[in-house]
Scaffold this motif. Structure first.
Motif, PDB file in Angstrom:
ATOM      1  N   ILE A 135      -6.885   1.918  -5.205  1.00 42.14           N
ATOM      2  CA  ILE A 135      -6.071   1.094  -4.332  1.00 42.14           C
ATOM      3  C   ILE A 135      -4.614   1.658  -4.254  1.00 42.14           C
ATOM      4  O   ILE A 135      -4.006   1.502  -3.142  1.00 42.14           O
ATOM      5  CB  ILE A 135      -6.035  -0.156  -4.998  1.00 42.14           C
ATOM      6  CG1 ILE A 135      -7.160  -1.166  -4.925  1.00 42.14           C
ATOM      7  CG2 ILE A 135      -4.545  -1.133  -4.654  1.00 42.14           C
ATOM      8  CD1 ILE A 135      -7.277  -2.352  -5.917  1.00 42.14           C
ATOM      9  N   GLU A 136      -4.386   2.421  -5.112  1.00 45.32           N
ATOM     10  CA  GLU A 136      -3.071   3.197  -5.148  1.00 45.32           C
ATOM     11  C   GLU A 136      -3.175   4.242  -3.970  1.00 45.32           C
ATOM     12  O   GLU A 136      -2.380   4.437  -3.306  1.00 45.32           O
ATOM     13  CB  GLU A 136      -2.605   3.790  -6.408  1.00 45.32           C
ATOM     14  CG  GLU A 136      -2.085   2.476  -7.574  1.00 45.32           C
ATOM     15  CD  GLU A 136      -1.997   3.341  -8.757  1.00 45.32           C
ATOM     16  OE1 GLU A 136      -2.352   4.650  -8.808  1.00 45.32           O
ATOM     17  OE2 GLU A 136      -1.804   2.539  -9.823  1.00 45.32           O
ATOM     18  N   ARG A 137      -4.393   5.048  -3.971  1.00 41.81           N
ATOM     19  CA  ARG A 137      -4.323   5.869  -3.119  1.00 41.81           C
ATOM     20  C   ARG A 137      -4.663   5.408  -1.538  1.00 41.81           C
ATOM     21  O   ARG A 137      -3.878   6.003  -0.532  1.00 41.81           O
ATOM     22  CB  ARG A 137      -5.870   6.847  -3.243  1.00 41.81           C
ATOM     23  CG  ARG A 137      -5.488   7.446  -4.650  1.00 41.81           C
ATOM     24  CD  ARG A 137      -6.921   8.116  -4.957  1.00 41.81           C
ATOM     25  NE  ARG A 137      -7.314   9.042  -4.079  1.00 41.81           N
ATOM     26  CZ  ARG A 137      -8.586   9.623  -4.153  1.00 41.81           C
ATOM     27  NH1 ARG A 137      -9.464   9.068  -4.834  1.00 41.81           N
ATOM     28  NH2 ARG A 137      -8.957  10.281  -3.332  1.00 41.81           N
ATOM     29  N   ILE A 138      -5.055   4.081  -1.384  1.00 41.20           N
ATOM     30  CA  ILE A 138      -4.890   3.538   0.074  1.00 41.20           C
ATOM     31  C   ILE A 138      -3.836   2.908   0.286  1.00 41.20           C
ATOM     32  O   ILE A 138      -3.327   3.157   1.383  1.00 41.20           O
ATOM     33  CB  ILE A 138      -6.252   2.436   0.135  1.00 41.20           C
ATOM     34  CG1 ILE A 138      -7.724   2.740  -0.043  1.00 41.20           C
ATOM     35  CG2 ILE A 138      -6.018   1.528   1.249  1.00 41.20           C
ATOM     36  CD1 ILE A 138      -8.652   2.062  -0.227  1.00 41.20           C
ATOM     37  N   GLU A 139      -3.023   2.646  -0.585  1.00 39.19           N
ATOM     38  CA  GLU A 139      -1.691   2.303  -0.380  1.00 39.19           C
ATOM     39  C   GLU A 139      -0.870   3.356   0.018  1.00 39.19           C
ATOM     40  O   GLU A 139       0.245   3.223   0.700  1.00 39.19           O
ATOM     41  CB  GLU A 139      -1.114   1.439  -1.549  1.00 39.19           C
ATOM     42  CG  GLU A 139      -1.406   0.044  -1.863  1.00 39.19           C
ATOM     43  CD  GLU A 139      -0.930  -0.575  -3.284  1.00 39.19           C
ATOM     44  OE1 GLU A 139      -0.328   0.384  -4.077  1.00 39.19           O
ATOM     45  OE2 GLU A 139      -1.061  -1.812  -3.379  1.00 39.19           O
ATOM     46  N   LYS A 140      -1.079   4.444  -0.564  1.00 37.79           N
ATOM     47  CA  LYS A 140      -0.322   5.818  -0.075  1.00 37.79           C
ATOM     48  C   LYS A 140      -0.607   5.984   1.360  1.00 37.79           C
ATOM     49  O   LYS A 140       0.343   6.637   2.052  1.00 37.79           O
ATOM     50  CB  LYS A 140      -0.567   6.755  -1.124  1.00 37.79           C
ATOM     51  CG  LYS A 140       0.145   6.768  -2.354  1.00 37.79           C
ATOM     52  CD  LYS A 140       0.028   7.812  -3.437  1.00 37.79           C
ATOM     53  CE  LYS A 140       0.497   7.538  -4.830  1.00 37.79           C
ATOM     54  NZ  LYS A 140      -0.001   8.645  -5.778  1.00 37.79           N
ATOM     55  N   LEU A 141      -2.111   6.087   1.405  1.00 34.48           N
ATOM     56  CA  LEU A 141      -2.422   6.367   2.793  1.00 34.48           C
ATOM     57  C   LEU A 141      -1.854   5.404   3.929  1.00 34.48           C
ATOM     58  O   LEU A 141      -1.335   5.965   4.990  1.00 34.48           O
ATOM     59  CB  LEU A 141      -3.841   6.250   2.744  1.00 34.48           C
ATOM     60  CG  LEU A 141      -4.757   7.584   2.546  1.00 34.48           C
ATOM     61  CD1 LEU A 141      -6.311   6.975   2.815  1.00 34.48           C
ATOM     62  CD2 LEU A 141      -4.305   8.672   3.316  1.00 34.48           C
ATOM     63  N   ALA A 142      -1.840   3.932   3.269  1.00 31.56           N
ATOM     64  CA  ALA A 142      -1.026   3.214   4.408  1.00 31.56           C
ATOM     65  C   ALA A 142       0.222   3.365   4.703  1.00 31.56           C
ATOM     66  O   ALA A 142       0.947   3.323   5.827  1.00 31.56           O
ATOM     67  CB  ALA A 142      -1.175   1.927   3.853  1.00 31.56           C
ATOM     68  N   SER A 143       1.082   3.886   3.636  1.00 27.17           N
ATOM     69  CA  SER A 143       2.533   4.193   3.971  1.00 27.17           C
ATOM     70  C   SER A 143       2.639   5.496   4.762  1.00 27.17           C
ATOM     71  O   SER A 143       3.542   5.652   5.495  1.00 27.17           O
ATOM     72  CB  SER A 143       3.310   4.282   2.591  1.00 27.17           C
ATOM     73  OG  SER A 143       2.748   5.431   1.895  1.00 27.17           O
ATOM     74  N   LEU A 144       1.767   6.619   4.620  1.00 29.91           N
ATOM     75  CA  LEU A 144       1.760   7.735   5.472  1.00 29.91           C
ATOM     76  C   LEU A 144       1.186   7.432   7.045  1.00 29.91           C
ATOM     77  O   LEU A 144       2.069   7.828   7.860  1.00 29.91           O
ATOM     78  CB  LEU A 144       0.645   8.775   4.978  1.00 29.91           C
ATOM     79  CG  LEU A 144       1.190   9.492   3.557  1.00 29.91           C
ATOM     80  CD1 LEU A 144      -0.248  10.329   3.078  1.00 29.91           C
ATOM     81  CD2 LEU A 144       2.374  10.592   3.906  1.00 29.91           C
ATOM     82  N   HIS A 145       0.416   6.270   7.043  1.00 30.13           N
ATOM     83  CA  HIS A 145       0.060   5.962   8.400  1.00 30.13           C
ATOM     84  C   HIS A 145       1.211   5.149   9.049  1.00 30.13           C
ATOM     85  O   HIS A 145       1.427   5.521  10.301  1.00 30.13           O
ATOM     86  CB  HIS A 145      -1.190   5.000   8.136  1.00 30.13           C
ATOM     87  CG  HIS A 145      -1.811   4.456   9.611  1.00 30.13           C
ATOM     88  ND1 HIS A 145      -1.502   3.055   9.972  1.00 30.13           N
ATOM     89  CD2 HIS A 145      -2.180   5.309  10.437  1.00 30.13           C
ATOM     90  CE1 HIS A 145      -1.976   2.823  11.178  1.00 30.13           C
ATOM     91  NE2 HIS A 145      -2.602   4.175  11.598  1.00 30.13           N
ATOM     92  N   ALA A 146       1.889   4.177   8.237  1.00 33.67           N
ATOM     93  CA  ALA A 146       3.116   3.604   8.683  1.00 33.67           C
ATOM     94  C   ALA A 146       4.353   4.398   9.075  1.00 33.67           C
ATOM     95  O   ALA A 146       4.994   4.146  10.196  1.00 33.67           O
ATOM     96  CB  ALA A 146       3.560   2.504   7.738  1.00 33.67           C
TER      97      ALA A 146
END
Length: 168
Positions: A135-146
């Motif tokens: 979940i933390e890794r996906i959240e970090k990916l989401a912030s990179l994507h955003a």
């Protein structure tokens, strides 16, 4: 020696990432080879740099490649390797690049830290459960994507890799 063999196996690979330890161990082995070459030159050719020059020439491209991958690991452009070619500044740039901290997933791919080479899975000794880590890794990916650091396709691909690893 594994870092050296890995770097030589990726002789012309300027994409992806290399960790600090890979970077420094590769250059440590190269320094050893260069020292042996200098000794051989002193004994055999009276100090003419024949063997040591061949060693340095053979390792020029892999050294550039591992430095570019090291920059990618710190989420920086590989073109910054050109600063290493500037006299005086080059030694400082080389040292700084080798000491830069790794980032998590970035536009150059998944971090080499925390991923098993054999299975691609994170080690079982994680301090948090696998699901929370994913979940933390996906959240970090989401912030990179955003932030625009990674594209929609890269985000979807990396997210599916995280989810696939979590189900193994």
């Amino acid at each position: 020696m594994t870092a050296y063999i890995n770097a030589m196996g990726r002789y012309l690979d300027f994409s992806g990432r290399s960790t600090r330890s890979q970077f420094w161990y590769y250059h440590l082995v190269l320094l050893g080879f260069a020292a042996i070459g200098i000794i051989i030159d002193a004994v055999v050719s009276g100090g003419q740099p024949l063997v040591s020059a061949l060693i340095i020439i053979a390792h020029y491209i892999p050294s550039l490649a591992i430095t570019v991958r090291r920059l990618h690991d710190a989420d920086m452009s590989g073109w910054l390797v050109l600063l290493c070619l500037v006299p005086a500044i080059g030694v400082i740039a080389f040292t700084v690049y080798g000491c830069l901290a790794s980032t998590g997933p970035n536009r150059f791919g998944q971090s080499a830290h925390g991923v098993s080479r054999s299975t691609g899975a994170t080690p079982a000794a994680d301090s948090q459960p696998q699901a929370a880590s994913n979940i933390e890794r996906i959240e970090k990916l989401a912030s990179l994507h955003a932030s625009g650091a990674i594209s929609d396709d890269e985000f979807q691909r990396m997210k599916s890799e995280i989810l696939t690893v979590g189900t193994r």
